[in-house]
Scaffold this motif. Structure first.
Motif, mmCIF file in Angstrom:
data_model
loop_
_atom_site.group_PDB
_atom_site.id
_atom_site.type_symbol
_atom_site.label_atom_id
_atom_site.label_comp_id
_atom_site.label_asym_id
_atom_site.label_seq_id
_atom_site.Cartn_x
_atom_site.Cartn_y
_atom_site.Cartn_z
ATOM 1 N N UNK A 48 0.827 -1.130 -0.091
ATOM 2 C CA UNK A 48 -0.077 -0.044 -0.045
ATOM 3 C C UNK A 48 1.090 1.250 0.027
ATOM 4 N N UNK A 49 0.497 2.595 -0.546
ATOM 5 C CA UNK A 49 1.109 3.513 -0.578
ATOM 6 C C UNK A 49 1.161 4.053 0.585
ATOM 7 N N UNK A 50 2.043 5.415 0.633
ATOM 8 C CA UNK A 50 2.013 6.333 1.844
ATOM 9 C C UNK A 50 0.695 6.760 1.735
ATOM 10 N N UNK A 51 0.131 7.288 0.740
ATOM 11 C CA UNK A 51 -0.845 8.030 0.578
ATOM 12 C C UNK A 51 -2.191 7.121 1.181
ATOM 13 N N UNK A 52 -2.106 5.866 0.659
ATOM 14 C CA UNK A 52 -3.258 4.875 0.923
ATOM 15 C C UNK A 52 -3.192 4.722 2.612
ATOM 16 N N UNK A 53 -1.922 4.839 3.091
ATOM 17 C CA UNK A 53 -1.836 4.818 4.511
ATOM 18 C C UNK A 53 -2.429 5.621 5.367
ATOM 19 N N UNK A 54 -2.207 6.812 4.999
ATOM 20 C CA UNK A 54 -2.847 8.161 5.190
ATOM 21 C C UNK A 54 -4.342 8.137 5.281
ATOM 22 N N UNK A 55 -4.827 7.589 4.078
ATOM 23 C CA UNK A 55 -6.238 7.497 3.990
ATOM 24 C C UNK A 55 -6.637 6.544 5.218
ATOM 25 N N UNK A 56 -6.109 5.547 5.369
ATOM 26 C CA UNK A 56 -6.450 4.439 6.363
ATOM 27 C C UNK A 56 -6.287 4.908 7.771
ATOM 28 N N UNK A 57 -5.194 5.862 8.032
ATOM 29 C CA UNK A 57 -5.332 6.619 9.388
ATOM 30 C C UNK A 57 -6.711 7.378 9.487
ATOM 31 N N UNK A 58 -7.063 7.999 8.359
ATOM 32 C CA UNK A 58 -8.327 8.832 8.390
ATOM 33 C C UNK A 58 -9.383 8.058 8.592
ATOM 34 N N UNK A 59 -9.460 6.768 8.664
ATOM 35 C CA UNK A 59 -10.459 5.897 8.535
ATOM 36 C C UNK A 59 -11.096 5.520 7.258
ATOM 37 N N UNK A 60 -10.379 5.919 6.259
ATOM 38 C CA UNK A 60 -10.978 5.832 4.671
ATOM 39 C C UNK A 60 -10.324 4.876 3.952
ATOM 40 N N UNK A 61 -10.708 4.378 2.629
ATOM 41 C CA UNK A 61 -9.868 3.543 1.865
ATOM 42 C C UNK A 61 -10.345 4.084 0.409
ATOM 43 N N UNK A 62 -9.649 3.697 -0.604
ATOM 44 C CA UNK A 62 -10.136 4.326 -1.887
ATOM 45 C C UNK A 62 -11.264 3.152 -2.474
ATOM 46 N N UNK A 63 -12.153 4.033 -2.961
ATOM 47 C CA UNK A 63 -13.389 3.214 -3.585
ATOM 48 C C UNK A 63 -12.775 2.565 -4.870
ATOM 49 N N UNK A 64 -13.851 1.824 -5.434
ATOM 50 C CA UNK A 64 -13.753 1.432 -6.960
ATOM 51 C C UNK A 64 -13.967 2.654 -7.652
#
Length: 153
Positions: A1-17
């Motif tokens: 997973x990318x650093x950006x996606x790690x940051x999203x996960x910290x915010x309780x989010x994930x990339x949608x389709x």
């Protein structure tokens, strides 16, 4: 997973389709060292969580949350053509459209939902130029729509 996606996960989010286009276009294209996204609606699992005009059926606070969702969907569109969000060098421009009741003038605060989110996720790379435009109606009666221009390496 990318650093950006790690940051999203910290915010309780994930990339949608990536949302399927509702007309004859693609979600994003590469132009030199930039990605241009199509306007992204605030779809959640293929549905709009709210419809109508901001300042009438939709509150400004709810619309700001929807603008954040548009920005998340736009990041998914960027990833669909780049493969890795860590390639983003800068969000160059954000354009936010707000379906507005005729008396509503708070479009900048609504689009802040997208702008502040991009700053949270991307840090300095999320700081951008922007337009916040009030319009009479958006596709599918969406309250907001957001498009991004992103420079990458």
């Amino acid at each position: 997973m990318s650093r950006v996606e790690d940051r999203l996960a910290e915010l309780g989010l994930s990339l949608p389709e990536v949302a399927a286009p509702v007309a004859a276009y693609v979600p994003a294209v590469i132009d030199g060292d930039h990605v241009q996204t199509s306007g992204q609606l605030p779809f959640v699992d293929g549905q709009l969580p709210a419809t109508g005009k901001v300042g009438a059926e939709v509150s400004p606070d709810q619309a700001a949350e929807l603008a954040q969702r548009c920005a998340l969907n736009a990041l998914a569109a960027v990833k669909s053509v780049l493969g890795d969000l860590d390639r983003i060098e800068q969000v160059v421009k954000v354009v936010g459209f707000v379906a507005s009741d005729p008396s509503f003038t708070g479009q900048p605060q609504v689009v802040n939902g997208a702008s502040e989110f991009l700053g949270q996720v991307l840090g300095d790379a999320g700081v951008h130029a922007r337009s916040a435009v009030g319009v009479a109606v958006l596709p599918l009666d969406s309250p907001v729509e957001v498009e991004l221009t992103v420079r990458f390496h």
